[in-house]
Design an enzyme around this catalytic site. Structure first.
Site, short mmCIF file in Angstrom:
data_model
loop_
_atom_site.label_atom_id
_atom_site.label_comp_id
_atom_site.label_asym_id
_atom_site.label_seq_id
_atom_site.Cartn_x
_atom_site.Cartn_y
_atom_site.Cartn_z
N LYS A 144 0.88 -1.19 0.00
CA LYS A 144 0.00 0.00 0.00
C LYS A 144 0.90 1.23 0.00
CE LYS A 144 -2.04 3.05 2.06
NZ LYS A 144 -1.87 4.50 1.74
N GLY A 147 6.90 6.17 7.73
CA GLY A 147 5.99 7.32 7.71
C GLY A 147 6.09 8.08 9.02
N VAL A 166 1.20 7.79 12.94
CA VAL A 166 0.67 6.59 12.28
C VAL A 166 1.45 5.36 12.73
CG1 VAL A 166 0.24 5.47 10.05
CG2 VAL A 166 -0.20 7.92 10.32
N GLU A 226 9.94 2.78 10.52
CA GLU A 226 10.96 3.78 10.18
C GLU A 226 10.22 5.10 10.21
OE1 GLU A 226 13.45 6.22 9.27
OE2 GLU A 226 14.23 4.20 9.41
N GLU A 273 9.67 17.52 14.01
CA GLU A 273 10.01 17.32 12.61
C GLU A 273 9.11 18.21 11.73
OE1 GLU A 273 9.10 13.46 10.78
OE2 GLU A 273 11.12 13.51 9.93
#
Ligand code: UN1
Length: 504
Positions: free
Chosen positions: A182, A235, A239, A257, A392
């Site tokens: 996906k 991502g 999430v 990651e 970030e």
């Protein structure tokens, strides 16, 4: 209209069991060029649970046959895919620039990273997959073997639309798994091109299945599906946390990651021009949209002024524009919500009393108005605890943080929740090695910026950046295999381990 433009605006389906099909609900979504939102790159299947179920069923059916294909045979498929990627490098890179926005030279680098991964993985296909280990008993052989996990889910981000899918899919497939993939909703076309190439390279139907769509609608059902035994996700932290919680509850393996807040430390003895080169490339390459992007510059007092002056002058000269234009240094950011988010951090920087040295606004004049362009931004007088120095931003914004010496620089560099990539610029060998010892990150660079990882080495980070896994390099299989331990007793009698060994 050029042949390339004629390729735009088509409608694409999901790849399920070797067939391209529309989503069961019949809905689609668009992928648009971030440099020119009026240009629709394509229409894509808006998948939901039913499509994910179909994809997983196809993968479950195909996996045992694929696992029985000898590993060198599986490697041949990856090798052919690498060759096809190489033949189509230019064409894929141009399409990537249209879909994702990064400048063409970087898009070529992204495809090249996929080619490199294919070559490396193809070679791994003839490497040992286990070890023979001595037994404490006679006439008994012990060995280990890596075996596939089964069906795995790969969920990839938009910022490296070819490289990161290759990091995930190639080792997963080579190991003998079937995959349901996906990709991020901002870059489905690159994923489709990769799936087409793997199919053309000879991957049997159902071994790779692709579902396009959104996280809540297609990603979540994939993570939850009982037949998915492992999930590999790159991502955001938010999430990633949700995926990890679901996988924890359902007893699945998960590799994450996630973000970074990477820093370059500039010591007083550094080559300042070289450090400025590094800060520019690390901070503004890919418009700052890399997990590894340099977003903090920690600079010792003695060189703070000269470093900052040179940096701001060079940032002011960076040319913003369409990544297909060879004159462009910095392309657009991925979408309008990211554009707003990046700008909200400029506002936060003002509120925190950091000093805006250049940039700090959305570029909307003339042709910029149809794209998502943010002016390269530098903040000075930044303290390590400010939000702009901790969170970030994922855009073309860097902050300059003053420090008094190496000890303080290292403390600041380590003082965020992330630990992906940290760097030091120094001519002093001892300082360089002290930094290597003390910096708390998965990747450390000396006299190079925080971006630029090569695929034959492990990639990943500490703390909130990940959960201990590393992609690529010799560690690539850890994510996608189980160890099987095998004991063969050919003594013809019962031998009890720990007991029948002649010891008291
Ligand atoms: C990422 O930022 O998500 O090291 C990946 C680099 C690239 C990969 C970055 N080779 O910057």
């Amino acid at each position: 209209m050029s042949a390339e433009e004629a390729e735009l605006g088509k409608t694409y389906g999901n790849l399920i069991g070797g067939e391209w099909r529309a989503a069961r609900g019949g809905e689609t979504f668009d992928s648009v060029n971030p440099a020119r939102r009026s240009e629709v790159v394509g229409h894509f299947a808006r998948s939901s649970r039913a499509d994910v179920d179909d994809a997983v069923s196809a993968a479950v059916a195909a996996q045992p046959g694929w696992a029985r294909t000898p590993m060198p045979g599986r490697a041949e498929v990856i090798d052919r895919a690498g060759r096809l990627l190489a033949e189509r490098k230019e064409e894929l890179a141009r399409l990537m620039t249209r879909e994702m926005g990064k400048v063409l030279t970087e898009a070529k680098g992204d495809v090249q990273e996929g080619i490199d991964m294919a070559k490396y993985m193809a070679g791994q296909g003839r490497n040992p997959i286990g070890e023979v280990v001595p037994s404490e008993l006679r006439d008994k052989r012990c060995f280990t073997e890596r075996v596939p996990i089964g069906v795995v889910g790969c969920i990839s981000p938009w910022n490296f639309p070819m490289a990161i899918p290759c990091w995930k899919l190639m080792p997963a497939l080579l190991a003998g798994n079937a995959v349901v993939f996906k990709p991020a909703e901002d870059t489905p076309l690159m994923a489709i091109r990769l799936a087409e190439i793997l199919t053309e390279a000879g991957l049997p139907p159902g071994v790779l299945n692709l579902v396009t769509g959104f996280g809540e609608e297609a990603g979540a059902p994939l993570v939850e599906h009982p037949a998915i035994r492992a999930v590999s996700f790159t991502g955001s932290v938010d999430v990633g946390q949700q995926i990890a919680a679901t996988c924890g509850r359902l007893g699945k393996r998960v590799s994450l990651e996630l973000g970074g807040k990477n820093a370059i430390v500039v010591t007083a003895d550094a080559d300042i021009e070289l450090a400025v080169d590094g800060a520019l490339w690390g901070g503004f390459g890919t418009a700052g949209q890399r997990c590894t992007a340099t977003s903090r510059l920690i600079v010792e007092g003695a060189v703070l002024e000269s470093f900052t002056e040179q940096l701001v002058a060079r940032v002011g000269k960076l040319r913003l524009g369409d990544g297909l234009d060879p004159a462009t240094d910095v392309g657009p950011v991925i979408n309008q919500s990211q554009l707003q988010r990046i700008h909200s951090y400029t506002e936060i920087g003002h509120q925190e009393s950091a000093r805006l040295l250049t940039g700090g606004s959305v570029a909307s004049d003339g042709a910029f108005g149809d794209g998502n362009f943010y002016r390269p931004t530098v903040f000075g007088d930044v303290r390590p605890e400010m939000r702009i120095a901790q969170e970030e931003i994922f855009g073309p914004t860097v902050v300059v943080i003053p420090a008094k010496d190496l000890a303080e620089s290292v403390r600041i560099a380590n003082g965020t929740r992330y630990g992906l990539s940290l760097s030091i610029y120094t001519k002093d060998l001892a300082k360089a090695f002290h930094a290597v010892d003390l910096l708390e990150s998965g990747i450390v660079y000396v006299n190079a910026p925080t971006i630029g990882a090569e695929i034959q080495l492990p990639f990943g980070g500490t703390k909130w950046t990940g959960n201990g896994h590393r992609e690529a390099g010799p560690t690539a299989f850890d994510e996608f295999t189980e160890w099987k331990t095998i004991y063969i007793d050919y003594s013809g009698r019962l031998q009890r381990a720990q007991i029948d060994t002649g010891r008291e």
